[in-house]
Motif scaffolding. Structure first.
Motif, mmCIF file in Angstrom:
data_model
loop_
_atom_site.group_PDB
_atom_site.id
_atom_site.type_symbol
_atom_site.label_atom_id
_atom_site.label_comp_id
_atom_site.label_asym_id
_atom_site.label_seq_id
_atom_site.Cartn_x
_atom_site.Cartn_y
_atom_site.Cartn_z
ATOM 1 N N GLU A 1 0.828 -1.207 0.000
ATOM 2 C CA GLU A 1 0.000 0.000 0.000
ATOM 3 C C GLU A 1 0.861 1.255 0.000
ATOM 4 O OE1 GLU A 1 -3.607 2.314 0.197
ATOM 5 O OE2 GLU A 1 -2.986 0.360 -0.598
ATOM 6 N N ALA A 2 1.935 1.257 0.783
ATOM 7 C CA ALA A 2 2.829 2.416 0.813
ATOM 8 C C ALA A 2 3.467 2.641 -0.555
ATOM 9 C CB ALA A 2 3.895 2.232 1.888
ATOM 10 N N ASP A 3 3.878 1.571 -1.216
ATOM 11 C CA ASP A 3 4.471 1.702 -2.551
ATOM 12 C C ASP A 3 3.442 2.240 -3.544
ATOM 13 O OD1 ASP A 3 6.828 0.701 -1.564
ATOM 14 O OD2 ASP A 3 6.530 -1.332 -2.337
ATOM 15 N N GLU B 1 2.940 5.963 -2.851
ATOM 16 C CA GLU B 1 4.103 6.754 -3.261
ATOM 17 C C GLU B 1 4.115 6.952 -4.775
ATOM 18 O OE1 GLU B 1 7.789 8.840 -3.226
ATOM 19 O OE2 GLU B 1 6.124 8.570 -1.820
ATOM 20 N N GLU B 2 3.726 5.927 -5.517
ATOM 21 C CA GLU B 2 3.644 6.072 -6.968
ATOM 22 C C GLU B 2 2.583 7.106 -7.345
ATOM 23 O OE1 GLU B 2 4.218 5.769 -10.972
ATOM 24 O OE2 GLU B 2 5.497 4.998 -9.359
ATOM 25 N N GLN B 3 1.463 7.108 -6.644
ATOM 26 C CA GLN B 3 0.431 8.103 -6.912
ATOM 27 C C GLN B 3 0.916 9.518 -6.572
ATOM 28 O OE1 GLN B 3 -3.313 7.138 -5.088
ATOM 29 N NE2 GLN B 3 -3.674 5.382 -6.414
ATOM 30 N N GLU C 1 4.329 15.040 -10.886
ATOM 31 C CA GLU C 1 4.616 15.242 -12.307
ATOM 32 C C GLU C 1 3.504 16.043 -12.975
ATOM 33 O OE1 GLU C 1 7.198 11.096 -12.834
ATOM 34 O OE2 GLU C 1 5.075 11.182 -13.387
ATOM 35 N N ALA C 2 2.256 15.743 -12.622
ATOM 36 C CA ALA C 2 1.130 16.498 -13.181
ATOM 37 C C ALA C 2 1.175 17.952 -12.728
ATOM 38 C CB ALA C 2 -0.188 15.849 -12.764
ATOM 39 N N LEU C 3 1.570 18.177 -11.475
ATOM 40 C CA LEU C 3 1.665 19.541 -10.951
ATOM 41 C C LEU C 3 2.691 20.358 -11.726
ATOM 42 C CD1 LEU C 3 1.071 21.712 -8.756
ATOM 43 C CD2 LEU C 3 2.893 20.656 -7.403
ATOM 44 N N TYR C 4 3.864 19.788 -11.963
ATOM 45 C CA TYR C 4 4.908 20.542 -12.651
ATOM 46 C C TYR C 4 4.603 20.706 -14.134
ATOM 47 C CZ TYR C 4 7.471 20.359 -8.333
ATOM 48 O OH TYR C 4 7.839 20.526 -7.021
ATOM 49 N N GLU C 5 3.919 19.747 -14.726
ATOM 50 C CA GLU C 5 3.490 19.928 -16.113
ATOM 51 C C GLU C 5 2.480 21.068 -16.204
ATOM 52 O OE1 GLU C 5 1.855 17.377 -19.934
ATOM 53 O OE2 GLU C 5 1.792 16.491 -17.935
#
Length: 309
Positions: A168-170, A173-175, A181-185
């Motif tokens: 669940e933690a992994d 973290e991927e999310q 990445e969506a924020l910086y795009e």
């Protein structure tokens, strides 16, 4: 493994669950919005048990799986009784007025009722942000900022020892990285390339195998007039990918390199387009959710005042 639990179910009071939020995006905490207090399980096994049950809320977890989560491949001789004791302690720890944990023939199940989780809020906000990004990047950045602000550390902090919590933690973290990445795009599409260069430098160093972060950094540097540095980012990414994974950069990163070398017009900052219907729906849903929360808090305060008269 046989599990017996004689705890009688408590009467359900929905106002209790509405005020309760289970937080897993950082230390495992049960937060009471009504009082502003936090309940923190005292030991790592209690935290792991709570995190596992909340992450799989509404799903029956067998006693064997929970025992593996708490003790790995070396459970105590009295594992059923020890697990029962941990569940009983957790029941006493959680807010009264709702049957949070049910005992089933072969295991346990946690019911959220109308309680919330920070994971659900993060998922909703980040999903709305990604949906709004193509047409309204400024609104998308606000949603994604709010989603990422929910993180108070690594997911399921101090609870990731068993396979369920680790998985669940992994996943979370991927999310989180996908939302970043969506924020910086979206930031690039708002013309904020100069503002985000430092952040992208930091995140590419922290996550050196994520090609998308290198891609975004190359665009940000190019738009700042730093073409040679953008090309250097590609070489840095290539060395790390070849040295660690034995693979060359993927087609997206190679296309970005070619675009920079050729001064492709698509690399220049574009003006945000007008919001489309999906972005407007996401914006309205966000406002509705806030109004509902405000109304719930107001009703609770009125009820408390009436009860105190």
């Amino acid at each position: 493994m046989t599990v017996l639990d004689l705890a009688a179910p408590a009467p359900v009071r929905t106002e209790v669950t509405e005020a309760t939020e289970f937080r897993l995006l950082g230390p495992v905490v049960v937060y009471d919005r009504g009082t502003g207090t936090s309940i923190v399980p005292s030991g790592p096994k209690q935290r792991a048990l709570l995190a596992t049950l909340v992450a799989h809320a509404g799903e029956q977890l067998s006693a064997d799986r929970l025992a593996e989560e708490l003790w790995g491949d070396r459970p105590p001789a009295n594992a059923p009784s020890a697990l029962h004791t941990h569940v009983a302690r957790l029941r006493r720890l959680l807010p009264p007025g709702h049957e949070w944990i049910s005992t089933l023939p072969t295991g346990y199940l946690l019911s959220l009722g109308r309680a919330s989780t920070d994971v659900a809020r993060f998922t909703r906000l980040s999903g709305q942000g990604r949906a709004a990004a193509p047409q309204d990047p400024r609104y998308a950045t606000r949603l994604l900022d709010r989603a990422l602000a929910l993180w108070q550390g690594t997911a399921l902090q101090d609870s990731c020892h068993g396979p369920l919590c680790t998985a669940e933690a992994d996943r979370l973290e991927e999310q989180r990285l996908t939302a970043l990445e969506a924020l910086y795009e979206a930031g690039l599409n708002c013309g904020r390339h100069a503002e985000i260069v430092c952040d992208l430098e930091r995140f590419t160093a922290a996550h050196p195998l994520r090609e998308r972060l290198y891609d975004l950094l190359m665009v940000a540097l190019y738009r700042c007039g730093r073409q040679s540095e953008a090309l250097g980012v590609y070489e840095r990414a290539r060395r790390r990918l070849v040295g660690t994974l034995g693979v060359e950069p993927g087609p997206a990163l190679r296309c970005r390199l070619e675009a920079i070398l050729n001064h492709c017009p698509t690399l220049t900052a574009s003006r945000p387009r007008h919001p489309d219907l999906a972005a407007e729906v996401a914006r309205l849903q966000d406002r509705i959710d806030r109004l509902v929360r405000d109304q719930t808090d107001l009703l609770r305060r009125v009820q408390e005042q009436d009860a105190g008269r």
